[in-house]
Design a protein around this motif. Structure first.
Motif, mmCIF file in Angstrom:
data_model
loop_
_atom_site.group_PDB
_atom_site.id
_atom_site.type_symbol
_atom_site.label_atom_id
_atom_site.label_comp_id
_atom_site.label_asym_id
_atom_site.label_seq_id
_atom_site.Cartn_x
_atom_site.Cartn_y
_atom_site.Cartn_z
ATOM 1 N N ASP A 145 -2.133 26.573 -13.791
ATOM 2 C CA ASP A 145 -1.745 27.114 -15.098
ATOM 3 C C ASP A 145 -0.546 26.341 -15.640
ATOM 4 N N PRO A 146 -0.707 25.033 -15.899
ATOM 5 C CA PRO A 146 0.441 24.217 -16.315
ATOM 6 C C PRO A 146 0.939 24.585 -17.704
ATOM 7 N N GLU A 147 2.237 24.489 -17.879
ATOM 8 C CA GLU A 147 2.863 24.736 -19.170
ATOM 9 C C GLU A 147 2.845 23.450 -19.986
ATOM 10 N N PRO A 148 2.192 23.422 -21.172
ATOM 11 C CA PRO A 148 2.080 22.162 -21.915
ATOM 12 C C PRO A 148 3.230 21.871 -22.874
ATOM 13 N N PHE A 149 4.011 22.887 -23.277
ATOM 14 C CA PHE A 149 5.006 22.667 -24.324
ATOM 15 C C PHE A 149 6.346 23.255 -23.913
ATOM 16 N N SER A 150 7.415 22.493 -24.176
ATOM 17 C CA SER A 150 8.762 22.970 -23.858
ATOM 18 C C SER A 150 9.746 22.150 -24.692
ATOM 19 N N THR A 151 11.026 22.261 -24.350
ATOM 20 C CA THR A 151 12.059 21.428 -24.964
ATOM 21 C C THR A 151 13.046 21.000 -23.891
ATOM 22 N N LEU A 152 13.792 19.950 -24.197
ATOM 23 C CA LEU A 152 14.810 19.490 -23.251
ATOM 24 C C LEU A 152 15.886 20.538 -23.016
ATOM 25 N N TRP A 153 16.031 21.471 -23.953
ATOM 26 C CA TRP A 153 17.113 22.454 -23.860
ATOM 27 C C TRP A 153 16.676 23.726 -23.134
ATOM 28 N N ASP A 154 15.518 23.721 -22.514
ATOM 29 C CA ASP A 154 15.040 24.894 -21.777
ATOM 30 C C ASP A 154 15.887 25.058 -20.504
ATOM 31 N N GLU A 155 16.670 26.127 -20.450
ATOM 32 C CA GLU A 155 17.579 26.375 -19.334
ATOM 33 C C GLU A 155 17.017 27.376 -18.325
ATOM 34 N N THR A 156 15.709 27.631 -18.382
ATOM 35 C CA THR A 156 15.109 28.637 -17.511
ATOM 36 C C THR A 156 15.338 28.319 -16.039
ATOM 37 N N THR A 157 15.157 27.051 -15.667
ATOM 38 C CA THR A 157 15.300 26.634 -14.277
ATOM 39 C C THR A 157 16.200 25.401 -14.237
ATOM 40 N N GLN A 158 17.256 25.451 -13.421
ATOM 41 C CA GLN A 158 18.261 24.389 -13.437
ATOM 42 C C GLN A 158 18.690 23.984 -12.029
ATOM 43 N N LEU A 159 19.212 22.764 -11.947
ATOM 44 C CA LEU A 159 19.906 22.276 -10.770
ATOM 45 C C LEU A 159 21.370 22.092 -11.144
ATOM 46 N N ARG A 160 22.239 22.816 -10.456
ATOM 47 C CA ARG A 160 23.684 22.721 -10.694
ATOM 48 C C ARG A 160 24.379 22.247 -9.422
ATOM 49 N N GLY A 161 25.465 21.500 -9.607
ATOM 50 C CA GLY A 161 26.293 21.121 -8.464
ATOM 51 C C GLY A 161 25.697 20.078 -7.548
ATOM 52 N N PHE A 162 24.760 19.256 -8.050
ATOM 53 C CA PHE A 162 24.098 18.259 -7.204
ATOM 54 C C PHE A 162 25.107 17.226 -6.701
ATOM 55 N N GLY A 163 25.114 16.998 -5.386
ATOM 56 C CA GLY A 163 26.085 16.090 -4.784
ATOM 57 C C GLY A 163 25.540 14.728 -4.421
ATOM 58 N N GLY A 164 24.323 14.397 -4.852
ATOM 59 C CA GLY A 164 23.734 13.111 -4.501
ATOM 60 C C GLY A 164 23.019 13.175 -3.169
ATOM 61 N N THR A 165 22.658 12.008 -2.646
ATOM 62 C CA THR A 165 21.905 11.942 -1.394
ATOM 63 C C THR A 165 22.691 11.267 -0.275
ATOM 64 N N GLY A 166 24.011 11.195 -0.430
ATOM 65 C CA GLY A 166 24.866 10.797 0.683
ATOM 66 C C GLY A 166 25.283 9.348 0.748
ATOM 67 N N GLN A 167 24.754 8.504 -0.115
ATOM 68 C CA GLN A 167 25.109 7.083 -0.043
ATOM 69 C C GLN A 167 26.453 6.787 -0.695
ATOM 70 N N MET A 168 26.887 7.645 -1.610
ATOM 71 C CA MET A 168 28.169 7.474 -2.292
ATOM 72 C C MET A 168 28.906 8.807 -2.324
ATOM 73 N N ALA A 169 30.237 8.722 -2.325
ATOM 74 C CA ALA A 169 31.033 9.941 -2.434
ATOM 75 C C ALA A 169 30.757 10.602 -3.777
ATOM 76 N N PRO A 170 30.444 11.898 -3.805
ATOM 77 C CA PRO A 170 30.106 12.548 -5.065
ATOM 78 C C PRO A 170 31.315 12.842 -5.923
ATOM 79 N N ASP A 171 31.092 12.846 -7.231
ATOM 80 C CA ASP A 171 32.108 13.295 -8.166
ATOM 81 C C ASP A 171 32.150 14.816 -8.133
ATOM 82 N N SER A 172 33.328 15.375 -8.324
ATOM 83 C CA SER A 172 33.461 16.830 -8.227
ATOM 84 C C SER A 172 33.068 17.551 -9.510
ATOM 85 N N ASP A 173 33.122 16.870 -10.668
ATOM 86 C CA ASP A 173 32.754 17.490 -11.940
ATOM 87 C C ASP A 173 31.287 17.153 -12.207
ATOM 88 N N ARG A 174 30.402 18.068 -11.845
ATOM 89 C CA ARG A 174 28.979 17.753 -11.724
ATOM 90 C C ARG A 174 28.159 18.294 -12.885
#
Length: 275
Positions: A135-164
């Motif tokens: 049941d794929p969703e065909p229409f949305s917008t870039l501003w859809d905040e329903t599902t988000q990733l916050r605070g991503f720290g990267g994958t470990g190759q570089m020291a992460p920035d704290s303001d994410r």
């Protein structure tokens, strides 16, 4: 009249394993019989592994459809203009920042109003063992905040920035995307979406709004709206907004890895099972 383009139709300079392509360097080729034109900054013909990215300027009153003879998923983001989009039997009005997802087996058509449309279109075939969502969703917008990733720290190759920065999941397995995904990074002044890599996925994303920087391989590079980043599997990349102060504006990027990378959803505490 509908104009079509195949994934291999328009040559681009070799990508190698990574490249940032300035919008000023796009080479547009007119489609036969009309005024619609297509540039293809990322494609297997230019060296990508999984993904093709078209930039389509659809002329007033004309329509564009990716080549339906190729079994591929399609995701489109409106960069400029207004019009309508059709996925299978469903239609929707579209304008800047609107997004459209067409799963494998469903035709995509984009039609411009009088001012025309500029649309970025990602394409990829399904890898072995993957099936379209139920049941794929065909229409949305870039501003859809329903599902988000916050605070991503990267994958470990570089020291992460704290303001994410925050990433919106626009099309992803949770709303039926089985191969392509579309994420929108919102880098407020001073924020970073930390440097990371995808071991098995191409990354193709664009600078959508504002001015900022993209990380590629080993350095930060200034970019402007419309510019494209391509990173092959295993190549470090990221995005940041180095600007601060009262005049600073947000820097927005959009795109995503193909095939989608389950690690991003795991970082958000989400399942990567296709709905």
């Amino acid at each position: 009249m509908t104009r079509t383009a195949t994934s291999q139709s328009f040559a681009a300079p070799p990508l190698g394993d990574a490249r940032i392509v300035s919008a000023d360097d796009f080479v547009f080729a007119p489609l036969p019989g009309g005024r619609t034109a297509v540039a293809t900054p990322v494609s297997p013909a230019a060296g990508s592994t999984h993904v093709t990215l078209h930039v389509v300027r659809i002329a007033s009153g004309e329509s564009f459809s990716p080549d339906s003879s190729v079994e591929e998923e399609n995701t489109a983001v409106v960069f400029e203009g207004r019009g309508s989009a059709t996925v299978g039997s469903r239609s929707h009005r579209i304008e800047r920042a609107h997004a459209v997802y067409a799963p494998t087996g469903q035709a995509l058509s984009l039609t411009a109003d009088t001012e025309g449309l500029t649309v970025y279109v990602w394409r990829t075939p399904l890898t072995a063992g993957r099936q379209p969502g139920t049941d794929p969703e065909p229409f949305s917008t870039l501003w859809d905040e329903t599902t988000q990733l916050r605070g991503f720290g990267g994958t470990g190759q570089m020291a992460p920035d704290s303001d994410r920065a925050t990433m919106n999941f626009v099309f992803w397995p949770g709303n039926g995307s089985s191969q392509l995904c579309l994420h929108c990074g919102i880098q407020q002044p001073g924020q970073t979406f930390n440097v990371h890599l995808h071991p098995d996925s191409d990354e193709a994303f664009i600078a959508f709004e504002g001015v900022g920087q993209m990380y590629l391989r080993d350095r930060w590079i200034d970019v402007a709206p419309g510019d494209v980043l391509y990173a092959a599997p295993g190549v470090l990349h990221g995005a940041r907004n180095p600007h601060t102060g009262p005049e600073a504006q947000r820097f927005v990027t959009c795109g995503g890895p193909s095939p989608y990378d389950p690690a991003l959803y795991s970082a958000a505490g989400l399942s990567s099972e296709v709905r």
